[in-house]
Scaffold this motif. Structure first.
Motif, PDB file in Angstrom:
ATOM      1  N   ARG A  98       0.235  -7.757 -15.792  1.00 29.40           N
ATOM      2  CA  ARG A  98       1.513  -7.090 -16.021  1.00 29.40           C
ATOM      3  C   ARG A  98       1.680  -5.923 -15.039  1.00 29.40           C
ATOM      4  N   GLY A  99       0.617  -5.124 -14.872  1.00 30.27           N
ATOM      5  CA  GLY A  99       0.650  -3.981 -13.954  1.00 30.27           C
ATOM      6  C   GLY A  99       0.975  -4.429 -12.537  1.00 30.27           C
ATOM      7  N   ARG A 100       0.353  -5.552 -12.131  1.00 29.76           N
ATOM      8  CA  ARG A 100       0.598  -6.037 -10.764  1.00 29.76           C
ATOM      9  C   ARG A 100       2.064  -6.397 -10.593  1.00 29.76           C
ATOM     10  N   ILE A 101       2.647  -7.066 -11.605  1.00 38.65           N
ATOM     11  CA  ILE A 101       4.049  -7.486 -11.466  1.00 38.65           C
ATOM     12  C   ILE A 101       4.973  -6.269 -11.407  1.00 38.65           C
ATOM     13  N   VAL A 102       4.718  -5.264 -12.272  1.00 37.26           N
ATOM     14  CA  VAL A 102       5.552  -4.055 -12.278  1.00 37.26           C
ATOM     15  C   VAL A 102       5.464  -3.344 -10.921  1.00 37.26           C
ATOM     16  N   VAL A 103       4.222  -3.096 -10.462  1.00 41.65           N
ATOM     17  CA  VAL A 103       4.033  -2.368  -9.205  1.00 41.65           C
ATOM     18  C   VAL A 103       4.648  -3.141  -8.048  1.00 41.65           C
ATOM     19  N   ASP A 104       4.382  -4.459  -8.026  1.00 39.56           N
ATOM     20  CA  ASP A 104       4.890  -5.298  -6.948  1.00 39.56           C
ATOM     21  C   ASP A 104       6.415  -5.231  -6.898  1.00 39.56           C
ATOM     22  N   THR A 105       7.059  -5.315  -8.053  1.00 40.85           N
ATOM     23  CA  THR A 105       8.520  -5.281  -8.099  1.00 40.85           C
ATOM     24  C   THR A 105       9.047  -3.940  -7.577  1.00 40.85           C
ATOM     25  N   LEU A 106       8.439  -2.852  -8.063  1.00 37.26           N
ATOM     26  CA  LEU A 106       8.873  -1.523  -7.626  1.00 37.26           C
ATOM     27  C   LEU A 106       8.775  -1.380  -6.110  1.00 37.26           C
ATOM     28  N   VAL A 107       7.587  -1.754  -5.591  1.00 37.42           N
ATOM     29  CA  VAL A 107       7.329  -1.603  -4.162  1.00 37.42           C
ATOM     30  C   VAL A 107       8.348  -2.404  -3.358  1.00 37.42           C
ATOM     31  N   ARG A 108       8.632  -3.643  -3.822  1.00 40.40           N
ATOM     32  CA  ARG A 108       9.556  -4.471  -3.055  1.00 40.40           C
ATOM     33  C   ARG A 108      10.980  -3.945  -3.156  1.00 40.40           C
ATOM     34  N   LEU A 109      11.328  -3.365  -4.299  1.00 41.78           N
ATOM     35  CA  LEU A 109      12.673  -2.794  -4.416  1.00 41.78           C
ATOM     36  C   LEU A 109      12.838  -1.627  -3.430  1.00 41.78           C
ATOM     37  N   ILE A 110      11.798  -0.808  -3.295  1.00 41.84           N
ATOM     38  CA  ILE A 110      11.864   0.286  -2.317  1.00 41.84           C
ATOM     39  C   ILE A 110      12.072  -0.297  -0.921  1.00 41.84           C
ATOM     40  N   SER A 111      11.262  -1.341  -0.591  1.00 41.93           N
ATOM     41  CA  SER A 111      11.376  -1.939   0.742  1.00 41.93           C
ATOM     42  C   SER A 111      12.768  -2.517   0.957  1.00 41.93           C
ATOM     43  N   VAL A 112      13.310  -3.209  -0.056  1.00 40.49           N
ATOM     44  CA  VAL A 112      14.636  -3.811   0.098  1.00 40.49           C
ATOM     45  C   VAL A 112      15.676  -2.728   0.356  1.00 40.49           C
ATOM     46  N   SER A 113      15.613  -1.626  -0.423  1.00 44.54           N
ATOM     47  CA  SER A 113      16.631  -0.594  -0.199  1.00 44.54           C
ATOM     48  C   SER A 113      16.490   0.005   1.190  1.00 44.54           C
ATOM     49  N   MET A 114      15.222   0.153   1.651  1.00 44.66           N
ATOM     50  CA  MET A 114      15.051   0.717   2.985  1.00 44.66           C
ATOM     51  C   MET A 114      15.685  -0.189   4.041  1.00 44.66           C
ATOM     52  N   PHE A 115      15.439  -1.501   3.944  1.00 46.00           N
ATOM     53  CA  PHE A 115      15.988  -2.379   4.976  1.00 46.00           C
ATOM     54  C   PHE A 115      17.499  -2.543   4.839  1.00 46.00           C
ATOM     55  N   ALA A 116      18.009  -2.456   3.607  1.00 43.17           N
ATOM     56  CA  ALA A 116      19.463  -2.494   3.450  1.00 43.17           C
ATOM     57  C   ALA A 116      20.082  -1.296   4.163  1.00 43.17           C
ATOM     58  N   PHE A 117      19.461  -0.146   3.970  1.00 48.20           N
ATOM     59  CA  PHE A 117      19.932   1.070   4.615  1.00 48.20           C
ATOM     60  C   PHE A 117      19.849   0.943   6.137  1.00 48.20           C
ATOM     61  N   LEU A 118      18.696   0.431   6.614  1.00 45.27           N
ATOM     62  CA  LEU A 118      18.517   0.291   8.058  1.00 45.27           C
ATOM     63  C   LEU A 118      19.543  -0.667   8.655  1.00 45.27           C
ATOM     64  N   THR A 119      19.822  -1.766   7.951  1.00 41.84           N
ATOM     65  CA  THR A 119      20.797  -2.734   8.456  1.00 41.84           C
ATOM     66  C   THR A 119      22.136  -2.044   8.687  1.00 41.84           C
ATOM     67  N   TRP A 120      22.556  -1.321   7.668  1.00 44.74           N
ATOM     68  CA  TRP A 120      23.835  -0.617   7.744  1.00 44.74           C
ATOM     69  C   TRP A 120      23.829   0.394   8.899  1.00 44.74           C
ATOM     70  N   ARG A 121      22.727   1.141   9.036  1.00 43.71           N
ATOM     71  CA  ARG A 121      22.644   2.158  10.073  1.00 43.71           C
ATOM     72  C   ARG A 121      22.655   1.535  11.474  1.00 43.71           C
ATOM     73  N   PHE A 122      21.930   0.408  11.635  1.00 42.16           N
ATOM     74  CA  PHE A 122      21.873  -0.217  12.956  1.00 42.16           C
ATOM     75  C   PHE A 122      23.240  -0.782  13.342  1.00 42.16           C
ATOM     76  N   ILE A 123      23.977  -1.306  12.348  1.00 41.23           N
ATOM     77  CA  ILE A 123      25.326  -1.789  12.664  1.00 41.23           C
ATOM     78  C   ILE A 123      26.175  -0.621  13.170  1.00 41.23           C
ATOM     79  N   GLN A 124      26.094   0.489  12.437  1.00 41.39           N
ATOM     80  CA  GLN A 124      26.852   1.688  12.835  1.00 41.39           C
ATOM     81  C   GLN A 124      26.438   2.159  14.221  1.00 41.39           C
TER      82      GLN A 124
END
Lengths: 175, 433
Positions: A98-124
C-alpha cells in the motif's frame, strides 16, 4: 448506469490502441534522436577533415548544438518509457504494498505537473523567440522551433508518466 | 523564513523525494524550481527554470556525452573488448591470479575508448568470466575483479564523470582527461597487487593458466592496435589542440565505426542496438545534469554553499582533514546513491568548500572519480556489482560484494596516495600546459 459488456470491450480496445499509439510516438521521437546522433558525427567529421584542407563547414558549431538538444529532448520519453532514469529504489522497496502505491502515485503526480508546466512554458518561450526573431549565431537560422520541439517531447512525457501512474510496476516499453 | 532556512528545508524535501524513488533528475528540478520561487519570486523561478533547461539542452559541450558513449557501445558490440582481453590473457595468464589481472588490464585498456564504468564492467564480465570459470577460478575473486576493474574505465579518459564534472565547474575537459591517466594506471597496478597477494596466500583462488609461447604473445598484441590507434587519435588530437572534446568524440565514434566495419563486425541491427543504448545512457546522464543546474541555482541563492565553505574554511583543522571528511562522506553516501547523481547533487555544495581550502580543481575532479569508483562496488547500492550479477546470475550478490572488498581497500590506498602526492594527478596536465 453500468456499462454493458460490449461497451467495456470497446473501451478496452480504444485504450489498447491509445497505448500502442503512444509507444509509436515515443519510438518515433527516439528515432529522430538517434538520427540526430548520427548526423552529429557526420557533420563534425566533415568539419574537422574540411578544416585540414582549409574548407571548414560553416556553422558546424550551430548545427551540433541544435542536434544535441534534439537528442536529449527526443530521447527523454523513450528513456522514461523504459524506466531508464537513475532513482534510489533502496528505501522504496522496503515499503509495504500500500505504501509503495501511495508514494509512487504522489511522486508521479509531482512529475506530471512539472512536465505539464514545462510544456506550457516551452510553448510560450518558443513564441517569444519567434516574436523577437531570434536566430543561431553563425548560420542565422530561426530558432523558435527548438523550444517547441522540447514542448512536444515534454508533452509526450506527461502521457508516458500517466501510463506508469495507471500501471504501477510496469514499464511502457522494452528497451 | 530566511533564504538559509528555505535552503535547508529544500534539501530535506529533496532527500525525501529521492528516497521515494523519484528519478533524481526530476526531484532536483522540482525542488530547485519551488525553492527558487520561495527565495526570489515565482516569476523569476519560471524564467530561470525554462532558461536553465533550454540552455543545458542546447549546450555544445554536452554533445560530447552521446558521442563518447556511442564510441564505447560500438567498441563493445564490435568485439574490441574480447581482443583486448585475449592480448592481456596471453601476457598475464600464467601468473597466479593472472586471468583476474588480465581482466583488470583489459578493463584499463577498454576504458581508453569507453567512458562509462558500468559499460566497461558489462563488457568484461561477458568476456572474462567464462574464461575464469574454465580455469576454475574462485568466482568471488573473478566477479570482484570485473566489478572493480570496470570502475577504472571512469578514471581512464574519455570519462563521462570527468565531462560532467568539467561542465558543472567550468573546468577544461582536456585537462581532466589527461589528469586521469596516471591515477588510472596506479589504480590498475594496485588492483593487480591486490589480486597477486590474495592468490599467493590462497593459490586455489586463481590457478595459473598454461603459459603461451612468445609467438602467441606477440601475435595477441595485434588485438590491441585498434584501441591504441583510437586512443592516440582522440586524445592526441584533443591535447594537441587539433580539435575540441566534441570533435574528438565524433572522430572517435567515426573511427570505431570504420574499424568495426573493416573487421566485418558492423551490421545494421548492431548499429541500432548501440544507438538505442547510447540514447538511454546519455539521456539519463544529461537529464541529471539539467536537474542539477536548476537545483544548483536554487542553492546558490540560499547562500548555503558559500557560508558552509566559509565556516569549514575557518575551522581550526588542516585542509587534508576536511578533505578526508569529504571523501568519507562520499564513501558513505555512495553506498546508497548512484555515483553520478551523488556527484551532481553535491558539487554545488562541496566545490566552493574545496576551492576555499585551496585545493586544485583538477585534482579534486580526480578525487571525485576515485570516490565514485568506490561507490560503484560498495553495498547495498553498487552499480557495477549489480551489472556483474545481472550477467553472472548464479553467483550471489553478497559473494560479489565480498570479492570487491580487497579492491575497495586498494582504492582507499590510492586515495591516500593521491592526497599525499597530488603530483600523481597534476604532473601530466602541467606538462601539457
Amino acid at each position: 448506469m453500468k456499462p454493458t459488456l460490449a461497451q467495456t470491450a470497446t473501451i478496452q480496445q480504444v485504450y489498447k490502441g491509445y497505448v500502442s499509439g503512444l509507444r509509436w510516438v515515443v519510438r518515433a521521437l527516439a528515432i529522430v534522436a538517434g538520427l540526430a546522433v548520427t548526423v552529429m558525427i557526420v557533420v563534425t567529421c566533415v568539419d574537422v577533415v574540411g578544416r585540414r584542407f582549409g574548407h571548414p563547414l560553416k556553422g558546424a558549431y550551430d548545427i551540433v548544438e541544435l542536434l544535441g538538444a534534439i537528442v536529449i529532448a527526443g530521447a527523454l520519453p523513450y528513456t522514461t518509457g523504459c524506466k531508464g532514469h537513475v532513482a534510489i529504489e533502496f528505501f522504496f522497496q522496503r515499503l509495504g504494498r500500500r505504501g509503495r502505491i501511495v508514494v509512487d502515485t504522489l511522486v508521479r503526480l509531482i512529475s506530471v505537473s512539472m512536465f505539464a508546466f514545462l510544456t506550457w512554458r516551452f510553448i510560450q518561450y518558443g513564441a517569444e523567440l519567434r516574436a523577437s526573431g531570434q536566430v543561431t549565431l553563425t548560420l542565422r537560422w530561426p530558432i523558435f522551433w527548438m523550444p517547441w520541439w522540447m514542448a512536444l517531447c515534454s508533452g509526450v512525457m506527461i502521457l508516458v508518466i500517466l501510463y506508469h501512474l495507471v500501471h504501477p510496476g510496469k514499464e511502457l516499453m522494452k528497451p | 523564513m530566511t533564504p538559509e532556512q528555505i535552503g535547508i528545508v529544500g534539501c530535506v524535501v529533496l532527500l525525501l523525494l529521492l528516497c521515494s524513488s523519484m528519478p533524481v533528475a526530476f526531484a532536483m528540478a522540482a525542488v530547485g524550481f519551488v525553492g527558487f520561487a520561495a527565495v526570489v519570486s515565482p516569476h523569476a523561478a519560471v524564467s530561470v527554470l525554462t532558461f536553465d533547461l533550454y540552455k543545458t539542452f542546447t549546450s555544445y559541450s554536452l554533445t560530447v556525452i552521446p558521442l563518447f558513449v556511442l564510441m564505447g557501445q560500438i567498441a563493445f558490440h564490435g568485439g574490441i573488448s574480447r581482443r583486448l582481453f585475449n592480448a592481456a590473457y596471453h601476457w598475464l595468464g600464467p601468473l597466479p591470479g593472472g586471468l583476474a589481472m588480465a581482466t583488470v588490464g583489459a578493463c584499463t585498456a577498454f576504458g581508453a575508448i569507453c567512458g562509462s564504468g558500468p559499460a566497461t564492467t558489462a563488457t568484461m564480465a561477458s568476456v572474462a568470466l567464462p574464461e575464469m570459470r574454465r580455469y576454475k577460478y574462485s568466482m568471488e575473486l573473478g566477479c570482484g575483479a570485473v566489478a572493480a576493474g570496470g570502475g577504472i574505465g571512469m578514471m581512464i579518459p574519455p570519462s563521462v564523470v570527468f565531462i560532467v564534472y568539467a561542465i558543472m565547474t567550468e573546468q577544461s575537459i582536456g585537462k581532466l582527461f589527461i589528469a586521469g591517466i596516471l591515477p588510472g594506471v596506479l589504480i590498475a597496478a594496485l588492483f593487480c597487487l591486490a589480486i597477486f597477494l590474495q592468490c599467493v596466500r590462497r593459490p586455489e583462488l586463481g590457478p595459473a593458466a598454461p603459459s603461451s609461447s612468445w609467438k602467441a604473445k606477440i601475435l595477441s598484441l595485434r588485438g590491441a592496435w585498434e584501441t591504441l590507434l583510437l586512443f592516440v587519435a582522440v586524445m592526441g588530437g584533443m591535447f594537441g589542440g587539433l580539435f575540441t572534446p566534441t570533435e574528438a568524440a565524433a572522430i572517435g565514434a567515426a573511427g570505431t565505426i570504420v574499424i568495426t566495419a573493416f573487421k566485418r563486425k558492423l551490421s545494421f541491427p548492431m548499429f541500432v542496438r548501440s544507438l538505442k543504448e547510447t540514447l538511454r545512457t546519455s539521456c539519463m546522464v544529461m537529464i541529471i545534469v539539467a536537474g542539477a543546474v536548476v537545483f544548483g541555482h536554487f542553492l546558490a541563492v540560499t547562500r548555503i554553499p558559500s557560508e558552509l565553505a566559509n565556516w569549514l574554511g575557518n575551522l581550526p583543522l588542516p585542509g587534508w582533514v576536511i578533505m578526508g571528511l569529504v571523501v568519507l562522506f562520499y564513501l558513505v553516501a555512495g553506498c546508497f546513491v548512484d555515483a553520478l547523481a551523488l556527484i551532481l547533487l553535491t558539487i554545488p555544495i562541496f566545490y566552493p568548500v574545496v576551492m576555499n581550502l585551496g585545493f586544485d580543481p583538477i585534482w579534486f575532479g580526480v578525487m571525485i572519480v576515485l570516490v565514485t569508483q568506490m561507490g560503484v562496488i560498495t553495498p547495498p547500492v553498487g552499480v557495477c556489482v549489480y551489472v556483474v550479477s545481472g550477467i553472472e546470475r548464479d553467483v550471489p550478490l553478497e559473494t560479489i560484494f565480498r570479492g570487491a572488498l580487497p579492491f575497495l581497500a586498494a582504492l582507499v590506498i590510492a586515495a591516500v596516495l593521491l592526497i599525499l602526492f597530488p603530483q600523481i594527478v597534476l604532473a601530466l596536465p602541467r606538462l601539457i600546459h
